[in-house]
Design an enzyme around this catalytic site. Structure first.
Site, PDB file in Angstrom:
ATOM      1  CE  LYS A 105      10.422 -10.149 -14.622  1.00 43.24           C
ATOM      2  NZ  LYS A 105      11.141 -10.425 -13.522  1.00 43.24           N
ATOM      3  CG  ASN A 125       1.867   0.597   4.134  1.00 46.91           C
ATOM      4  OD1 ASN A 125       1.668  -0.527   3.749  1.00 46.91           O
ATOM      5  ND2 ASN A 125       3.290   0.984   3.919  1.00 46.91           N
ATOM      6  N   GLY A 126       0.227  -1.390   6.390  1.00 49.83           N
ATOM      7  CA  GLY A 126       0.617  -2.331   7.621  1.00 49.83           C
ATOM      8  C   GLY A 126      -0.490  -3.064   7.949  1.00 49.83           C
ATOM      9  CD  GLU A 157       7.145 -11.384 -12.288  1.00 52.12           C
ATOM     10  OE1 GLU A 157       6.951 -10.759 -11.235  1.00 52.12           O
ATOM     11  OE2 GLU A 157       8.089 -11.320 -13.071  1.00 52.12           O
ATOM     12  CE  LYS A 203       9.822  -3.008  -8.539  1.00 57.08           C
ATOM     13  NZ  LYS A 203      10.065  -3.819  -9.614  1.00 57.08           N
ATOM     14  CD  GLU A 212      14.004 -12.574 -13.657  1.00 57.85           C
ATOM     15  OE1 GLU A 212      14.052 -13.251 -12.619  1.00 57.85           O
ATOM     16  OE2 GLU A 212      13.880 -11.372 -13.828  1.00 57.85           O
ATOM     17  CB  CYS A 272      -0.939   0.127   1.078  1.00 58.10           C
ATOM     18  SG  CYS A 272      -2.025  -1.308   1.467  1.00 58.10           S
ATOM     19  CG  HIS A 315      16.573 -37.118 -16.817  1.00 59.57           C
ATOM     20  ND1 HIS A 315      16.900 -38.347 -16.817  1.00 59.57           N
ATOM     21  CD2 HIS A 315      17.752 -36.415 -17.023  1.00 59.57           C
ATOM     22  CE1 HIS A 315      18.111 -38.522 -17.088  1.00 59.57           C
ATOM     23  NE2 HIS A 315      18.461 -37.156 -17.190  1.00 59.57           N
ATOM     24  CD1 TRP A 339      -1.132  -5.650  -3.992  1.00 50.14           C
ATOM     25  CD2 TRP A 339      -0.960  -6.945  -2.102  1.00 50.14           C
ATOM     26  NE1 TRP A 339      -0.753  -7.117  -4.109  1.00 50.14           N
ATOM     27  CE2 TRP A 339      -0.591  -7.799  -3.112  1.00 50.14           C
ATOM     28  CE3 TRP A 339      -0.888  -7.215  -0.667  1.00 50.14           C
ATOM     29  CZ2 TRP A 339      -0.301  -9.050  -2.870  1.00 50.14           C
ATOM     30  CZ3 TRP A 339      -0.487  -8.482  -0.596  1.00 50.14           C
ATOM     31  CH2 TRP A 339      -0.215  -9.457  -1.565  1.00 50.14           C
ATOM     32  NE  ARG A 398       4.445   1.461  -0.457  1.00 46.73           N
ATOM     33  CZ  ARG A 398       5.779   1.041   0.150  1.00 46.73           C
ATOM     34  NH1 ARG A 398       6.884   1.327  -0.614  1.00 46.73           N
ATOM     35  NH2 ARG A 398       5.556   0.304   1.219  1.00 46.73           N
TER      36      ARG A 398
HETATM   37  C1  F6R Z   1       9.668 -10.364 -10.045  1.00 50.58           C
HETATM   38  C2  F6R Z   1       9.760  -9.469  -8.806  1.00 50.58           C
HETATM   39  C3  F6R Z   1       9.624 -10.386  -7.520  1.00 50.58           C
HETATM   40  C4  F6R Z   1      10.842  -9.822  -6.697  1.00 50.58           C
HETATM   41  C5  F6R Z   1      10.682 -10.446  -5.248  1.00 50.58           C
HETATM   42  C6  F6R Z   1      11.720  -9.818  -4.256  1.00 50.58           C
HETATM   43  O1  F6R Z   1       9.569  -9.528 -11.296  1.00 50.58           O
HETATM   44  O2  F6R Z   1      10.070  -8.294  -9.136  1.00 50.58           O
HETATM   45  O3  F6R Z   1       9.914 -11.539  -7.636  1.00 50.58           O
HETATM   46  O4  F6R Z   1      11.884  -9.914  -7.199  1.00 50.58           O
HETATM   47  O5  F6R Z   1       9.580 -10.124  -4.745  1.00 50.58           O
HETATM   48  O6  F6R Z   1      11.659  -8.551  -4.207  1.00 50.58           O
HETATM   49  P1  F6R Z   1      12.866  -7.552  -3.540  1.00 50.58           P
HETATM   50  O7  F6R Z   1      13.922  -7.946  -4.637  1.00 50.58           O
HETATM   51  O8  F6R Z   1      12.252  -6.194  -3.457  1.00 50.58           O
HETATM   52  O9  F6R Z   1      13.219  -8.447  -2.380  1.00 50.58           O
END
Ligand code: F6R
Length: 637
Positions: free
Chosen positions: A511, A116-117, A514, A632, A507, A10, A530, A90, A37
Site C-alpha cells: 500500500k 478493450n483488449g 503504491e 484496477k 500488504e 480500459c 540477517h 490504459w 480500469r
Molecule cells: C494492490 C492491488 C493489486 C491487486 C492485484 C490482483 O492494491 O490491488 O496488487 O491485488 O493486481 O488483483 P485481483 O485481486 O483483482 O486479482
C-alpha cells in the site's frame, strides 16, 4: 464462460437511445465510473446529423474530459443525439497520447470504434491494410479494427456483415463497440475475452465493460459471452436487439436478461469522503459484516459455506492447499496460510499466479486444492494460472469479489467476498473481505478435523466482534494522520512483524509503495538482523506490527536492536501492551483494541497501516485513488 483469454484493461461504453437526448454527459459520467480500469487518456465519438464527431483528452476522463474543452462547448454537451461511444485507456500498444486515445476512425471518417483488449495479429493486418492504401494515424493495435471494417465494406453491402467479417479476422481479446455514420441509431458490439455487458432500459441500450456503469440506468442486463456480437438498434421508437455467435459459422442466439447482483450505485459515489480509497477504508467494518452474514452457525461452532457443501469428502482428505493470486490478493493468501496452518494440519503454499503458470508442479492432485484469490476475477496472470491448474486436473476454489467474473465462473466452486465495488485502485476493503472468507474457510476445515465445537464458537465470537473493533480503529484516523506527518522526512521505511503479522507487513508495504511511490521493504522481524538492519539509521523508520501474542517478547528484543542503531520505530500493538516500557519508548504508537483470539489481529492491524500509507501519500500530494502506472484490474500479462 469457458473460454478464458488474456484481456486488457480500459473501459468502454456505448449508448443508443430511442429519442435524441443529451448523451455526451452520460458518456462522460460512464467513463468517470470506468476510469478505475485505466486513466491515461480518454475520448468519445457521437453521430451528429450523419457525421462522426470525436473528442479526446490526455489523462483521466474525470479530470480532463469532464473539465476540458468539451464541457465548455455547451453546443456539444447539449446536443440531442441517439448514438455515442466512449473509452478510457490504459496504454499497452502505443504510449498515452491524443493520437493513441480511442475512439479510432477508418480512413474516411465513416466508422468509429472503441476497443478493450489486445489484437495479437494486428501487425499482420495493419501491414496488409497499409499495402492496399489504408492510412493509420495511431500506434495502437485497435485502429486495425476500424480499417478492417472499412475494407470489408468494399465487398459487403450491409455494415453488419462487414463488421462480422472484420471481427472474424481478429486474433486475441476484444470488447468492441462500433458506430457507423450511415447507420445512425445502431451500435455494433463484439466480445471475445474482454467483458461486455448490455444494459436494457425502456428508452435506451447502454453497453459497458463493467456492470457498475449500467447501474445508473438499470439492473437488467445481458452479459455477452465470448465470440458473440450484438447489433443494437433503434428504429421508429422501437429498440431492437440481435445477438449472433461468430464461432465456426455465424448464427443467431437468444439470451435472457439477468439481474445485476453484488454492486450498487452507492459504490460508485464518494458519499462525502475526500476519495474513494478513504471511503473504502471506512467501509471495512460493514464489509466484514457482509462477508460473515449467514456464513456461520453459533450453535455448532462451524462455518456455513454454501460453496463447500458438495465437497465435504474432498475437504476431509485434503493435505495441501495452494493459493494462487497476485499482489494484495496474494498477501491475503499468505495470511490465509498462517490461519489455516494454525488451525489445521493442512500444508498451505502460496504461489504468485504469474510464477505458478510457468512452473512445474509436484503436488498430488487428489489431495490438493487450488484456492484462487482475486478481487476482480479478471486478472490475466490469475486466470492463466487457473487454466494451468485445470489442465493439471486440480480441484479449484475461488475467493472472488466480482460476481460473473472469469475466476468466479471458471473455478469448480468458491465463495464471494461481498466487498461491493472497489473503486480505489489500491485494494483495501477487498483485502479484509478475502481475509474474512479465509477465516471461515479455515474454521470449516478445522471443524472437519480436530477443532472442538467450543473453539469454533470462540473464533466465531471473535470474528463477529471485529466490525465493532474496526470502528474503534477508524477513530484513530486523525492521530494516524499526525503520525504520518511526524515521519514525513524519513528517507526509507521497513514494515515488520512476526508470524501471522508478516503478510500484513507485506500488504502495508505494498500500500505504501503504491500510494507514495517511495521504495520500502517488508520483512519478518527476526530476519532483520540477517541483512536489512544494514539500512537502519536515524533516517530510517521501522513500522512494527506486534500485538501482545506469543511472539511479543521476541519482537521487543528486535526493537532494542533497531533502537541501538539509531532507527525510528512506529509500533502497532494492542491495548493490553500499551504500558509495556519498550512500547512506551517507541517514537510513535498506534494502539488497536485487544481481542480474544490473536489469530484475528490481521483484520484490525491492516487498517492503521492503510491509513498511514494514505495520509503519507496525501501529504506528498499524490493521487490516492489513481496512483500512477496502475489500473484496477491487471488484465495483461
Ligand atoms: C494492490 C492491488 C493489486 C491487486 C492485484 C490482483 O492494491 O490491488 O496488487 O491485488 O493486481 O488483483 P485481483 O485481486 O483483482 O486479482
Amino acid at each position: 464462460m469457458k473460454t478464458l483469454s488474456e484481456v486488457n484493461m480500459c473501459g468502454i461504453v456505448g449508448i443508443i437511445s430511442k429519442e435524441p437526448q443529451e448523451l455526451v454527459p452520460n458518456i462522460i459520467t460512464a467513463l468517470n465510473n470506468l476510469e478505475y480500469r485505466g486513466y491515461d487518456s480518454a475520448g468519445l465519438s457521437f453521430l451528429d446529423t450523419s457525421t462522426v464527431k470525436t473528442f479526446k483528452c490526455l489523462g483521466a476522463p474525470s479530470d480532463n474530459l469532464e473539465k476540458g474543452e468539451i464541457y465548455a462547448k455547451t453546443a456539444i454537451t447539449n446536443k440531442k443525439i441517439t448514438t455515442a461511444i466512449g473509452h478510457t485507456r490504459w496504454a499497452t500498444h502505443g504510449k498515452p497520447s491524443i493520437k493513441n486515445a480511442h475512439p479510432h476512425l477508418d480512413c474516411t471518417g465513416r466508422i468509429a470504434i472503441v476497443h478493450n483488449g489486445t489484437i495479437l495479429n494486428f501487425e499482420e493486418l495493419k501491414s496488409s491494410l497499409q499495402k492496399i492504401g489504408h492510412t493509420f494515424k495511431s500506434d495502437t493495435d485497435s485502429e486495425v479494427i476500424a480499417h478492417s471494417i472499412e475494407e470489408a465494406l468494399k465487398h459487403e453491402k450491409k455494415f453488419e456483415d462487414a463488421f462480422l467479417h472484420a471481427i472474424k479476422m481478429l486474433e486475441g481479446s476484444f470488447g468492441i463497440v462500433a458506430i457507423d455514420k450511415k447507420n445512425p441509431g445502431t451500435l455494433y458490439v463484439a466480445k471475445n475475452g474482454s467483458p461486455i455487458n448490455i444494459g436494457i432500459t425502456d428508452t435506451m441500450f447502454i453497453v459497458a465493460s463493467s456492470v457498475n456503469v449500467l447501474l445508473h440506468y438499470t439492473k437488467h442486463y445481458i452479459p455477452l459471452s465470448d465470440k458473440e456480437c450484438a447489433i443494437l438498434s433503434t428504429n421508429k421508437g422501437i429498440l431492437h436487439q440481435e445477438i449472433l455467435q461468430f464461432k465456426d459459422k455465424i448464427q443467431p442466439t437468444s439470451k435472457q436478461p439477468k439481474l445485476i447482483k453484488g454492486a450498487s450505485v452507492e459504490d460508485m459515489s464518494k458519499e462525502g469522503f475526500e476519495s474513494f480509497m478513504l471511503k473504502e477504508i471506512y467501509e471495512q467494518p460493514k464489509t466484514v459484516q457482509a462477508t460473515l452474514l449467514g456464513r456461520y452457525n453459533k450453535k455448532t461452532g462451524n462455518a456455513v459455506l454454501g460453496g463447500l457443501t458438495d465437497h465435504e469428502k474432498c475437504l476431509k482428505q485434503l493435505i495441501n492447499i495452494i493459493t494462487i493470486s497476485c499482489g494484495t490478493a496474494n498477501n491475503a493468501g499468505k495470511a490465509g496460510k498462517g490461519i489455516i496452518e494454525n488451525l489445521t494440519d493442512i500444508n498451505v503454499r502460496n504461489e504468485i499466479a504469474s510464477e505458478f503458470r510457468y512452473q512445474k508442479h509436484n503436488f498430488k492432485q487428489h489431495n490438493s486444492l487450488i484456492v484462487v484469490i482475486s478481487q476482480s476475477g479478471e486478472t490475466a496472470d490469475t486466470i492463466g494460472a487457473l487454466k494451468v491448474a485445470q489442465k493439471e486436473r486440480y480441484k479449484t476454489f475461488g475467493i472472488v469479489n466480482v460476481v460473473g467474473s472469469a475466476v468466479s465462473t471458471e473455478t469448480d466452486t468458491g465463495e464471494f467476498t461481498r466487498a461491493g465495488t472497489e473503486i480505489g485502485v489500491a485494494s483495501t476493503k477487498a483485502f479484509v473481505a478475502q481475509l474474512t472468507v479465509l477465516y471461515l474457510f479455515a474454521l470449516k476445515l478445522a471443524r472437519m478435523r480436530d477443532m472442538e465445537k467450543d473453539e469454533g464458537k470462540h473464533l466465531i465470537s471473535t470474528l463477529e466482534n471485529i466490525p465493532k473493533h474496526m470502528q474503534k480503529v477508524l477513530i484513530l484516523d486523525k492521530e494516524i494522520k499526525k503520525i504520518a506527518h511526524k515521519f514525513k522526512n524519513i528517507k526509507n521505511i521497513s514494515f515488520l512483524g512476526r508470524g501471522i503479522h508478516v503478510p500484513i507487513a507485506d500488504e502495508a508495504a505494498l500500500k505504501f509503495k503504491e500510494l507514495t511511490y517511495i521504495e520500502c521493504g517488508s520483512y519478518p522481524l527476526g530476519e532483520l538482523k540477517h541483512g536489512p538492519i544494514a539500512i537502519v539509521d536515524k533516517d530510517h523508520l521501522s513500522v512494527i506490527i506486534m500485538p501482545k501474542d506469543d511472539q511479543f517478547a521476541l519482537s521487543k528484543n528486535s526493537i532494542e536492536q533497531i533502537r541501538s542503531k539509531g532507527g525510528k520505530v512506529l509500533i502497532i500493538t494492542d491495548k493490553s501492551a500499551e504500558k509495556d516500557p519498550v512500547i512506551q519508548k517507541a517514537d510513535a504508537t498506534i494502539i488497536i483494541p485487544t481481542i480474544k483470539q490473536n489469530i484475528c489481529y490481521p483484520l484490525l492491524e491492516i487498517i492503521p497501516l492503510q491509513l498511514f500509507a494514505y495520509h503519507f501519500a496525501q501529504q506528498l500530494g499524490m493521487n490516492v485513488d489513481k496512483p500512477r502506472n496502475l489500473a484496477k484490474s491487471v488484465t495483461v500479462e
